[in-house]
Design a protein around this motif. Structure first.
Motif, PDB file in Angstrom:
ATOM      1  N   CYS A 325     -35.493   7.030 -37.330  1.00  0.00           N
ATOM      2  CA  CYS A 325     -36.432   6.605 -38.373  1.00  0.00           C
ATOM      3  C   CYS A 325     -36.314   5.113 -38.668  1.00  0.00           C
ATOM      4  CB  CYS A 325     -36.182   7.396 -39.660  1.00  0.00           C
ATOM      5  SG  CYS A 325     -36.778   9.100 -39.637  1.00  0.00           S
ATOM      6  N   ALA A 326     -35.101   4.575 -38.585  1.00  0.00           N
ATOM      7  CA  ALA A 326     -34.899   3.165 -38.914  1.00  0.00           C
ATOM      8  C   ALA A 326     -35.684   2.245 -37.989  1.00  0.00           C
ATOM      9  CB  ALA A 326     -33.415   2.827 -38.861  1.00  0.00           C
ATOM     10  N   ARG A 327     -36.023   2.724 -36.795  1.00  0.00           N
ATOM     11  CA  ARG A 327     -36.755   1.889 -35.841  1.00  0.00           C
ATOM     12  C   ARG A 327     -38.269   2.056 -35.951  1.00  0.00           C
ATOM     13  NH1 ARG A 327     -33.392   1.889 -30.154  1.00  0.00           N
ATOM     14  NH2 ARG A 327     -31.298   1.955 -31.042  1.00  0.00           N
ATOM     15  N   MET A 328     -38.718   2.868 -36.858  1.00  0.00           N
ATOM     16  CA  MET A 328     -40.161   3.075 -37.038  1.00  0.00           C
ATOM     17  C   MET A 328     -40.689   2.005 -37.989  1.00  0.00           C
ATOM     18  SD  MET A 328     -39.945   7.251 -37.270  1.00  0.00           S
ATOM     19  CE  MET A 328     -41.688   7.583 -37.138  1.00  0.00           C
ATOM     20  N   THR A 329     -40.492   0.752 -37.604  1.00  0.00           N
ATOM     21  CA  THR A 329     -40.757  -0.366 -38.497  1.00  0.00           C
ATOM     22  C   THR A 329     -42.237  -0.637 -38.713  1.00  0.00           C
ATOM     23  OG1 THR A 329     -40.485  -1.869 -36.601  1.00  0.00           O
ATOM     24  CG2 THR A 329     -38.560  -1.501 -38.008  1.00  0.00           C
ATOM     25  N   VAL A 330     -43.105  -0.003 -37.941  1.00  0.00           N
ATOM     26  CA  VAL A 330     -44.536  -0.146 -38.203  1.00  0.00           C
ATOM     27  C   VAL A 330     -44.904   0.533 -39.520  1.00  0.00           C
ATOM     28  CG1 VAL A 330     -45.291   1.952 -36.987  1.00  0.00           C
ATOM     29  CG2 VAL A 330     -46.826  -0.024 -37.097  1.00  0.00           C
ATOM     30  N   LEU A 331     -44.078   1.456 -39.983  1.00  0.00           N
ATOM     31  CA  LEU A 331     -44.296   2.115 -41.264  1.00  0.00           C
ATOM     32  C   LEU A 331     -43.741   1.252 -42.383  1.00  0.00           C
ATOM     33  CD1 LEU A 331     -43.202   5.777 -40.393  1.00  0.00           C
ATOM     34  CD2 LEU A 331     -45.538   4.895 -40.530  1.00  0.00           C
ATOM     35  N   ALA A 332     -44.514   1.076 -43.430  1.00  0.00           N
ATOM     36  CA  ALA A 332     -44.028   0.337 -44.601  1.00  0.00           C
ATOM     37  C   ALA A 332     -42.767   1.023 -45.136  1.00  0.00           C
ATOM     38  CB  ALA A 332     -45.105   0.295 -45.676  1.00  0.00           C
ATOM     39  N   PRO A 333     -41.829   0.257 -45.706  1.00  0.00           N
ATOM     40  CA  PRO A 333     -40.573   0.845 -46.189  1.00  0.00           C
ATOM     41  C   PRO A 333     -40.771   2.024 -47.127  1.00  0.00           C
ATOM     42  CG  PRO A 333     -40.396  -1.532 -46.153  1.00  0.00           C
ATOM     43  CD  PRO A 333     -41.824  -1.212 -45.812  1.00  0.00           C
ATOM     44  N   ARG A 334     -41.777   1.970 -48.001  1.00  0.00           N
ATOM     45  CA  ARG A 334     -41.947   3.074 -48.962  1.00  0.00           C
ATOM     46  C   ARG A 334     -42.430   4.353 -48.282  1.00  0.00           C
ATOM     47  NH1 ARG A 334     -47.239   1.745 -52.698  1.00  0.00           N
ATOM     48  NH2 ARG A 334     -48.622   0.877 -51.091  1.00  0.00           N
ATOM     49  N   VAL A 335     -43.009   4.238 -47.092  1.00  0.00           N
ATOM     50  CA  VAL A 335     -43.371   5.429 -46.318  1.00  0.00           C
ATOM     51  C   VAL A 335     -42.168   5.889 -45.496  1.00  0.00           C
ATOM     52  CG1 VAL A 335     -44.873   6.365 -44.519  1.00  0.00           C
ATOM     53  CG2 VAL A 335     -45.793   4.751 -46.214  1.00  0.00           C
ATOM     54  N   ARG A 336     -41.550   4.939 -44.804  1.00  0.00           N
ATOM     55  CA  ARG A 336     -40.432   5.283 -43.921  1.00  0.00           C
ATOM     56  C   ARG A 336     -39.253   5.852 -44.694  1.00  0.00           C
ATOM     57  NH1 ARG A 336     -39.988   0.587 -41.844  1.00  0.00           N
ATOM     58  NH2 ARG A 336     -38.060  -0.181 -42.785  1.00  0.00           N
ATOM     59  N   SER A 337     -39.009   5.347 -45.897  1.00  0.00           N
ATOM     60  CA  SER A 337     -37.808   5.731 -46.638  1.00  0.00           C
ATOM     61  C   SER A 337     -37.822   7.179 -47.101  1.00  0.00           C
ATOM     62  CB  SER A 337     -37.618   4.812 -47.845  1.00  0.00           C
ATOM     63  OG  SER A 337     -38.685   4.986 -48.779  1.00  0.00           O
ATOM     64  N   VAL A 338     -38.993   7.785 -47.209  1.00  0.00           N
ATOM     65  CA  VAL A 338     -39.048   9.158 -47.709  1.00  0.00           C
ATOM     66  C   VAL A 338     -39.158  10.189 -46.597  1.00  0.00           C
ATOM     67  CG1 VAL A 338     -40.051   8.421 -49.897  1.00  0.00           C
ATOM     68  CG2 VAL A 338     -41.569   9.096 -48.020  1.00  0.00           C
ATOM     69  N   LEU A 339     -39.135   9.758 -45.344  1.00  0.00           N
ATOM     70  CA  LEU A 339     -39.211  10.720 -44.255  1.00  0.00           C
ATOM     71  C   LEU A 339     -37.946  11.564 -44.199  1.00  0.00           C
ATOM     72  CD1 LEU A 339     -40.700   8.571 -41.329  1.00  0.00           C
ATOM     73  CD2 LEU A 339     -41.902  10.176 -42.833  1.00  0.00           C
ATOM     74  N   ALA A 340     -38.114  12.855 -44.094  1.00  0.00           N
ATOM     75  CA  ALA A 340     -36.971  13.734 -43.878  1.00  0.00           C
ATOM     76  C   ALA A 340     -36.403  13.465 -42.490  1.00  0.00           C
ATOM     77  CB  ALA A 340     -37.397  15.192 -44.002  1.00  0.00           C
ATOM     78  N   ARG A 341     -35.076  13.526 -42.371  1.00  0.00           N
ATOM     79  CA  ARG A 341     -34.429  13.154 -41.121  1.00  0.00           C
ATOM     80  C   ARG A 341     -33.484  14.242 -40.633  1.00  0.00           C
ATOM     81  NH1 ARG A 341     -33.545   6.678 -41.859  1.00  0.00           N
ATOM     82  NH2 ARG A 341     -35.249   6.380 -43.327  1.00  0.00           N
ATOM     83  N   SER A 342     -33.332  14.304 -39.314  1.00  0.00           N
ATOM     84  CA  SER A 342     -32.339  15.203 -38.733  1.00  0.00           C
ATOM     85  C   SER A 342     -30.967  14.548 -38.838  1.00  0.00           C
ATOM     86  CB  SER A 342     -32.671  15.469 -37.263  1.00  0.00           C
ATOM     87  OG  SER A 342     -32.470  14.290 -36.496  1.00  0.00           O
ATOM     88  N   ALA A 343     -29.936  15.290 -38.476  1.00  0.00           N
ATOM     89  CA  ALA A 343     -28.577  14.751 -38.529  1.00  0.00           C
ATOM     90  C   ALA A 343     -28.433  13.536 -37.614  1.00  0.00           C
ATOM     91  CB  ALA A 343     -27.574  15.833 -38.132  1.00  0.00           C
TER      92      ALA A 343
END
Length: 425
Positions: A325-343
């Motif tokens: 997720c950290a590399r999905m920088t095309v997404l604004a931080p407020r969108v990227r930060s709330v993505l659910a993540r796997s381990a």
């Protein structure tokens, strides 16, 4: 306001666009079509997958790789690898046939809006969409061993950064990795010629076997059916039942994602590696790398022999890709930060490839943790595209359109939308 904007114009993005447009959704896809296939793989490479497992997905018949090859005097036959250049040209042909609204501009930013998303192009135009499908392929997720990360590109590159290896003629090149990219890159380098060594942590190289004939006795097919990921029932399950894979326990999915279809070379590359005199060093881990007098000094550690130092002109890290997720920088931080993540840090997706952010759908490598190994291959688009578009339609039905024209900002895009003659891929 668009119904769906698709970011990425590789096999997944084009397949999603074909299905979305056929359903009547107001759609636009952004990106240089087949970019990674056209400009990030050296000439002379071949597809590892079988031709019949390399079709882009369309809602109707007649747009498969076999059809393209038949119309252009190429051969698409089981057991005969397809050149990467042929596949890239097929993707462009598919786009011309099935995708009306293709815009070759890159997307700089995807941000939230009250009724969906604001999507900003590289030249500053902002568009409003009710849903977004992110299908940016593997390039944002290049994985380079930690010991090599401090070196400049003069000394180390990832295998996906090369479309032409001729700059290494007569050079000494070290390839790190033991998968298809490493082995085929090493073979191509040796054929330049160059002095080539492979360094890999694996204790031995793994090689895929020659595929069995397409037509064979029924009992052999029953024992080990063909699938888009190879023969056998396990591969068939991964290839043909991604939806069922998603329902497996988290621990099981994680174990399969980490181990299934691991690094291996295609059967047709084995003799070329041997004939090229490639120095293969197995069971060694790169622990240090530093520039010395214009070259690179590498230190490896072997459990049996201990540390070893050697100098090389250049290092190519053929060490794959890792969704994060950290590399999905095309997404604004407020969108990227709330993505659910796997381990492991990759985004979680639910039924229909929906992320945890409403209206944001994901495709390709980043969905492998939930939908399985097929998502690392072109074949996965055949399940992803129709399933994702189904989910987009459900999402749109729950959120009625509320106006929202295109919002211009900065320079307006000039020229018609569509596949042009410009070399994008």
């Amino acid at each position: 306001m668009y119904d769906l904007l698709i970011v990425g114009a590789g096999p997944y993005g084009l397949s999603i666009a074909a299905h979305a447009e056929a359903r009547g959704l107001d759609t636009r896809v952004f990106g240089r079509p087949m970019e990674s296939w056209r400009h990030h793989m050296p000439r002379g490479m071949f597809l590892k997958s079988e031709p019949w497992a390399s079709h882009l997905s369309a809602p109707g018949p007649g747009l498969g790789l076999d059809r393209y090859c038949a119309e252009h005097g190429e051969t698409a036959r089981h057991g005969r690898p397809i050149p990467v250049g042929t596949f890239a040209s097929y993707g462009l042909w598919f786009a011309r046939q099935a995708v009306a609204n293709l815009d070759e501009r890159m997307i700089a930013r995807i941000d939230a809006a009250p009724t969906g998303f604001l999507v900003e192009t590289e030249d500053g135009q902002v568009l409003h969409s009710r849903a977004v499908a992110l299908a940016t392929g593997v390039l944002p997720y290049m994985r380079v061993p930690e010991a090599l990360r401090g070196l400049a590109e003069e000394h180390v590159t990832h295998s996906s950064q090369h479309s032409d290896l001729s700059r290494f003629r007569d050079a000494d090149v070290t390839v790190v990795g033991a998968g298809q990219a490493a082995l085929e890159t090493a073979a191509l380098l040796a054929e330049l010629p160059a002095r080539v060594r492979i360094v890999a942590r694996a204790p031995e190289l793994a090689w895929n076997s020659v595929p069995p004939p397409w037509v064979r006795p029924w009992w052999k097919s029953l024992r080990a059916p063909h699938s888009g990921l190879g023969c056998g029932w396990r591969n068939w399950f991964y290839a043909e039942r991604p939806g069922a894979f998603r329902r497996l326990p988290d621990r099981t999915r994680a174990a399969v994602t980490a181990s299934a279809l691991g690094p291996a070379g295609a059967w047709w590359i084995r003799d070329r590696v041997a004939a090229g005199g490639v120095d293969v060093r197995l069971g060694e881990t790169v622990v240090d790398a530093r520039p010395v007098s214009g070259r690179v000094r590498i230190r490896t550690v072997d459990a049996a022999a201990g540390a070893r130092d050697f100098d090389t002109d250049h290092v190519i890290a053929a060490t794959g890709f890792e969704a994060d997720c950290a590399r999905m920088t095309v997404l604004a931080p407020r969108v990227r930060s709330v993505l659910a993540r796997s381990a492991g840090g990759s985004p979680r997706v639910g039924r229909g490839f929906a992320s945890s952010y409403p209206g944001l759908f994901l495709a390709g490598l980043v969905t492998a943790a939930d939908f399985g190994p097929a998502m690392r291959f072109v074949h996965g688009a055949s399940y992803t595209a129709p399933t994702l578009v189904d989910a987009v339609e459900r999402h749109l039905a729950r959120r009625p359109r509320q106006g929202g024209p295109v919002v211009p900002r900065g320079r307006e895009h000039q020229g018609p939308v569509g596949v042009t003659s410009r070399a994008n891929g």
